[in-house]
Design an enzyme around this catalytic site. Structure first.
Site, mmCIF file in Angstrom:
data_model
loop_
_atom_site.group_PDB
_atom_site.id
_atom_site.type_symbol
_atom_site.label_atom_id
_atom_site.label_comp_id
_atom_site.label_asym_id
_atom_site.label_seq_id
_atom_site.Cartn_x
_atom_site.Cartn_y
_atom_site.Cartn_z
ATOM 1 N N HIS A 40 -5.178 -0.801 8.960
ATOM 2 C CA HIS A 40 -5.432 -0.482 7.556
ATOM 3 C C HIS A 40 -5.993 0.926 7.450
ATOM 4 C CE1 HIS A 40 -6.265 -1.026 3.315
ATOM 5 N NE2 HIS A 40 -7.340 -0.300 3.555
ATOM 6 N N GLY A 100 0.611 9.065 -8.039
ATOM 7 C CA GLY A 100 0.988 7.727 -8.485
ATOM 8 C C GLY A 100 0.780 6.663 -7.416
ATOM 9 N N HIS A 131 1.605 4.234 3.130
ATOM 10 C CA HIS A 131 2.988 3.768 3.260
ATOM 11 C C HIS A 131 3.939 4.914 2.986
ATOM 12 C CE1 HIS A 131 1.498 3.050 -0.824
ATOM 13 N NE2 HIS A 131 2.709 3.365 -1.243
ATOM 14 N N CYS A 143 -1.802 -5.462 4.032
ATOM 15 C CA CYS A 143 -2.362 -6.179 5.185
ATOM 16 C C CYS A 143 -1.943 -7.646 5.133
ATOM 17 C CB CYS A 143 -3.881 -6.043 5.216
ATOM 18 S SG CYS A 143 -4.462 -4.441 5.837
ATOM 19 N N CYS A 160 -6.204 -6.396 0.735
ATOM 20 C CA CYS A 160 -5.110 -5.417 0.754
ATOM 21 C C CYS A 160 -3.775 -6.160 0.826
ATOM 22 C CB CYS A 160 -5.272 -4.474 1.938
ATOM 23 S SG CYS A 160 -3.837 -3.406 2.181
ATOM 24 N N ASN A 219 3.090 9.190 -1.008
ATOM 25 C CA ASN A 219 2.207 9.432 -2.150
ATOM 26 C C ASN A 219 0.754 9.356 -1.700
ATOM 27 O OD1 ASN A 219 4.257 9.699 -4.113
ATOM 28 N ND2 ASN A 219 4.444 7.484 -4.292
ATOM 29 N N HIS A 265 7.653 5.837 1.777
ATOM 30 C CA HIS A 265 8.840 5.322 1.097
ATOM 31 C C HIS A 265 10.075 5.976 1.723
ATOM 32 C CE1 HIS A 265 6.727 3.908 -2.715
ATOM 33 N NE2 HIS A 265 5.821 4.743 -2.236
ATOM 34 N N ASP A 324 11.077 -2.533 -0.531
ATOM 35 C CA ASP A 324 10.197 -2.481 -1.700
ATOM 36 C C ASP A 324 10.593 -3.569 -2.695
ATOM 37 O OD1 ASP A 324 8.299 0.044 -2.962
ATOM 38 O OD2 ASP A 324 9.030 -1.490 -4.343
ATOM 39 N N HIS A 378 -2.956 1.315 1.015
ATOM 40 C CA HIS A 378 -2.666 1.147 2.455
ATOM 41 C C HIS A 378 -1.511 2.125 2.684
ATOM 42 C CE1 HIS A 378 -2.137 -1.626 6.161
ATOM 43 N NE2 HIS A 378 -1.261 -0.634 6.305
#
Ligand code: 5GP
Ligand code: ZN
Length: 114
Positions: A46, A93, A100, A7, A4, A87, A102, A30, A98
């Site tokens: 995770h 998309g 996240h 990770c 990952c 997402n 945004h 990002d 893992h």
């Protein structure tokens, strides 16, 4: 998870521009920003996506949201506004499995999202 990418960022095996870190959370910019501010906020455990989250993780996910607000303040976009995006699954998309959040801001964001 050995393979990952997030990770690996947590373990500092891959470099990232870290914005915030504590025992449970990591936030970093990002690599392909979609707005002047584009920061990813992740739990250090995770978890592939929201689908895999359990009710016991509600406090952790809520903590990430509150930290998103703090990062928006640190990045200077709390007055102009921002969007927090999670997402989940193929139609969203989601590429990295893992979970996240945004944090996007620094420009006028379109709605509805594409
Ligand atoms: P998703 O499409 O899964 O919701 O978002 C994954 C995000 O992770 C994308 O915006 C992508 O640019 C970002 N990303 C993928 N690999 C890396 C990386 O190695 N470092 C950083 N900082 N961001 C990454
Ligand atoms: Zn992971």
């Amino acid at each position: 998870m050995n393979d990952c990418i997030f990770c690996k960022i947590i373990k500092k095996e891959i470099p990232a521009s870290v914005v915030y870190e504590d025992e449970e959370i990591l936030a970093f910019d990002d690599i392909r920003p979609q707005a002047p501010v584009h920061t990813l906020i992740i739990p250090k455990i995770h978890l592939a996506s929201l689908k895999e989250a359990s009710p016991e993780q509600a406090a952790l996910l809520g903590k990430i949201l509150i930290q998103a607000r703090e990062i928006a303040r640190l990045k200077g976009i709390d007055a102009t506004g921002y969007r927090v995006v999670l997402n989940t699954g193929p139609d969203s998309g989601q590429e990295v499995l893992h979970i996240h959040f945004h944090l996007l801001g620094g420009r006028r964001l379109g709605w509805p999202p594409g």
